[in-house]
Design a protein around this motif. Sequence first.
Motif, short mmCIF file in Angstrom:
data_model
loop_
_atom_site.label_atom_id
_atom_site.label_comp_id
_atom_site.label_asym_id
_atom_site.label_seq_id
_atom_site.Cartn_x
_atom_site.Cartn_y
_atom_site.Cartn_z
N THR A 74 -6.18 -15.20 8.59
CA THR A 74 -6.83 -14.74 9.83
C THR A 74 -8.34 -14.71 9.60
O THR A 74 -8.80 -14.48 8.47
CB THR A 74 -6.35 -13.34 10.27
N SER A 111 -2.08 -24.59 12.46
CA SER A 111 -1.15 -23.68 13.14
C SER A 111 -0.88 -22.41 12.32
O SER A 111 -0.26 -21.48 12.82
CB SER A 111 0.18 -24.38 13.44
N VAL A 114 -5.12 -17.92 12.33
CA VAL A 114 -5.29 -17.12 13.54
C VAL A 114 -6.72 -16.60 13.59
O VAL A 114 -7.16 -15.89 12.68
CB VAL A 114 -4.30 -15.94 13.59
N HIS A 156 -4.72 -20.87 16.24
CA HIS A 156 -4.33 -19.86 17.22
C HIS A 156 -5.51 -18.91 17.50
O HIS A 156 -6.30 -18.62 16.60
CB HIS A 156 -3.14 -19.05 16.70
N ALA A 158 -6.01 -15.11 19.01
CA ALA A 158 -5.24 -13.92 19.36
C ALA A 158 -5.94 -13.13 20.47
O ALA A 158 -7.09 -12.73 20.32
CB ALA A 158 -5.06 -13.04 18.13
N GLU A 195 3.59 -11.82 15.72
CA GLU A 195 4.40 -12.68 16.59
C GLU A 195 3.97 -14.14 16.46
O GLU A 195 4.80 -15.05 16.39
CB GLU A 195 4.27 -12.23 18.05
N ILE A 196 2.66 -14.37 16.36
CA ILE A 196 2.16 -15.74 16.18
C ILE A 196 2.66 -16.31 14.85
O ILE A 196 3.14 -17.44 14.78
CB ILE A 196 0.61 -15.76 16.21
N ARG A 199 6.44 -17.08 14.76
CA ARG A 199 6.80 -18.30 15.52
C ARG A 199 6.62 -19.55 14.67
O ARG A 199 7.33 -20.55 14.88
CB ARG A 199 5.96 -18.40 16.80
N GLN A 200 5.69 -19.52 13.74
CA GLN A 200 5.45 -20.70 12.90
C GLN A 200 6.53 -20.88 11.84
O GLN A 200 6.61 -21.91 11.18
CB GLN A 200 4.08 -20.59 12.20
#
Length: 202
Positions: A74, A111, A114, A156, A158, A195-196, A199-200
Amino acid sequence: MQHHYTYLALGDSYTIGESLMLTESFPYQTVQLLRKKGLQFSAPEIIAKTGFTTDELEEAIAVQQLLPKYDFVTLLIGVNNQYRGRDEVLYKMEFEELLKKAIAFCNDKPSHVVVLPIANYSNTPFAEQMNKEKVTKEIDVFNNINHSLSIQYKVHYANISAGIPSAEPENQLVAADGLHPSAHAYKKWAEIIAEIIARQMK
């Protein structure tokens, strides 16, 4: 033996959870949420310090002993660029370099990166005597830059707007220092990031 996923958090005071216990910061809360989903994550590695600007974060990364690769990264940086009146063109250049590094840390998987926008602190008690409209406009300029670069590099972004501190006491989103997010606010951030990440891994 099950793989333990790794997570590197790059940033400033918002990343370390200024005025809170480290475990209440959003990187630690993110990992806790991921573990609750049954995902094996090591404790987050954090490169961040109160007051860091983009160039200072870059310098800190250069001298750290880091793993060759991380599963997720991140990036949240820029509030001190704004606060110190740094140039937005320079921010764009330095943020882009940091973003490229973040992607490289993730084995060139955009991907798995974040980006978080800079929190607008204009409505916190800390900013009571400031020109709130000016602060908001300046932060918007910086966030437009990091958002555009996130789109360009396909990482991503956020949306943490629901967890931004304000002067309203009933929302419990501001920490005791009157500026930074509370543990409750960071939980909202962590839920979005977790959650991000989850999902990956499907």
